[in-house]
Design an enzyme around this catalytic site. Structure first.
Site, mmCIF file in Angstrom:
data_model
loop_
_atom_site.group_PDB
_atom_site.id
_atom_site.type_symbol
_atom_site.label_atom_id
_atom_site.label_comp_id
_atom_site.label_asym_id
_atom_site.label_seq_id
_atom_site.Cartn_x
_atom_site.Cartn_y
_atom_site.Cartn_z
ATOM 1 N N CYS A 86 0.853 -1.113 0.066
ATOM 2 C CA CYS A 86 0.066 -0.050 0.214
ATOM 3 C C CYS A 86 0.944 1.272 -0.218
ATOM 4 O O CYS A 86 1.538 1.549 -1.066
ATOM 5 C CB CYS A 86 -1.089 -0.189 0.991
ATOM 6 S SG CYS A 86 -2.232 0.957 1.051
ATOM 7 N N HIS A 203 -3.558 -5.719 1.119
ATOM 8 C CA HIS A 203 -3.060 -5.804 2.505
ATOM 9 C C HIS A 203 -3.033 -7.133 2.776
ATOM 10 O O HIS A 203 -3.912 -7.624 3.453
ATOM 11 C CB HIS A 203 -3.660 -4.937 3.688
ATOM 12 C CG HIS A 203 -3.158 -3.552 3.466
ATOM 13 N ND1 HIS A 203 -2.303 -2.978 4.363
ATOM 14 C CD2 HIS A 203 -3.837 -2.796 2.923
ATOM 15 C CE1 HIS A 203 -2.349 -1.881 4.060
ATOM 16 N NE2 HIS A 203 -3.263 -1.288 3.345
ATOM 17 N N GLU A 205 -1.151 -8.668 4.961
ATOM 18 C CA GLU A 205 -1.081 -8.992 6.306
ATOM 19 C C GLU A 205 -2.374 -8.986 7.044
ATOM 20 O O GLU A 205 -2.600 -9.154 8.316
ATOM 21 C CB GLU A 205 0.115 -8.125 6.980
ATOM 22 C CG GLU A 205 -0.478 -6.767 7.219
ATOM 23 C CD GLU A 205 -0.479 -5.662 5.777
ATOM 24 O OE1 GLU A 205 -0.831 -4.555 5.920
ATOM 25 O OE2 GLU A 205 -0.466 -6.260 4.647
#
Length: 230
Positions: A86, A203, A205
């Site tokens: 990002c 994302h 994660e």
């Protein structure tokens, strides 16, 4: 592996990636402050998401000049692995480590929701172990994720298999309706020609723990580690 997560003023996804790498993947992680000049012998540098320096001027434009970026650029030039997620992707384009730019979303709105990604190549650490026909559900959260590059750059990215991911629908179809931000050719992530610098807007994660009922992103981290260990 020893990972280094760079923290800029305004980073807000640093602890998310640290949690996944350290607690779920069992890797050593060090926090690297943006004013540091020492990468502490890491094998892999991560530039996390967030709003570094408040996204003033444009996203990543100020962070690109943080002292640690001199070290990151040199590290990458020597073949060191660098991944930007990002805001980290935005910083990598501003630093010239990845081609193109991330423009304002086509609808001029901040978008925060789950989307689907489809791997486009097996020729990278991030995608080599992924199922090529599978759609992975990963969250996005950005206001400037509209990938743009001139025609020659996009042709080179396609010809060299440097496009890592494209936005797709749940069935894996790469269609305009699945593109959340207007990115050229539904591009969601790319790598450099040397295949050691990676950038993606979604994302992974945030989709790597059973506690959030989504572990699709874990496959990306597992791919990185399986190839390095091999």
């Amino acid at each position: 592996m020893k990972f280094g997560v760079v923290i800029f003023p305004g980073s807000n996804c640093d602890e998310d990636i640290i949690y996944v790498l350290e607690k779920i993947m069992g890797q050593q992680v060090v926090r690297l402050w943006h004013k540091d000049h020492d990468l502490q012998g890491v094998d892999f540098v991560v530039l996390p998401g967030g709003f570094s320096f408040g996204d003033y001027l444009r996203s990543g434009a100020i962070s690109r000049f943080s002292p640690i970026m001199q070290e990151v650029i040199q590290f990458a030039a020597k073949g060191g692995y660098v991944m930007g997620i990002c805001n980290g992707f935005q910083i990598l384009t501003e630093a010239g480590l990845l081609d193109g730019a991330l423009l304002h979303n086509e609808n001029r709105k901040f978008i925060c929701r789950n989307i689907y990604l489809k791997p486009q190549t097996t020729q990278s650490l991030l995608t080599a172990q992924l199922v090529q026909d599978q759609a992975y559900r990963i969250p996005i959260a950005h206001g400037e994720g509209n990938y743009f590059a001139d025609a020659d750059v996009v042709k080179k990215l396609n010809d060299n298999e440097q496009i890592l991911f494209r936005y797709c629908d749940e069935a894996g179809n790469i269609v305009a309706e699945a593109n959340p931000n207007g990115s050229l050719q539904n591009i969601a992530g790319i790598c450099n020609a040397g295949r050691n610098v990676f950038g993606l807007m979604p994302h992974p994660e945030r989709a790597s723990d059973s506690l959030v009922a989504n572990e699709d992103g874990l496959a990306i981290f597992e791919s990185i580690l399986s190839l390095v260990k091999a």
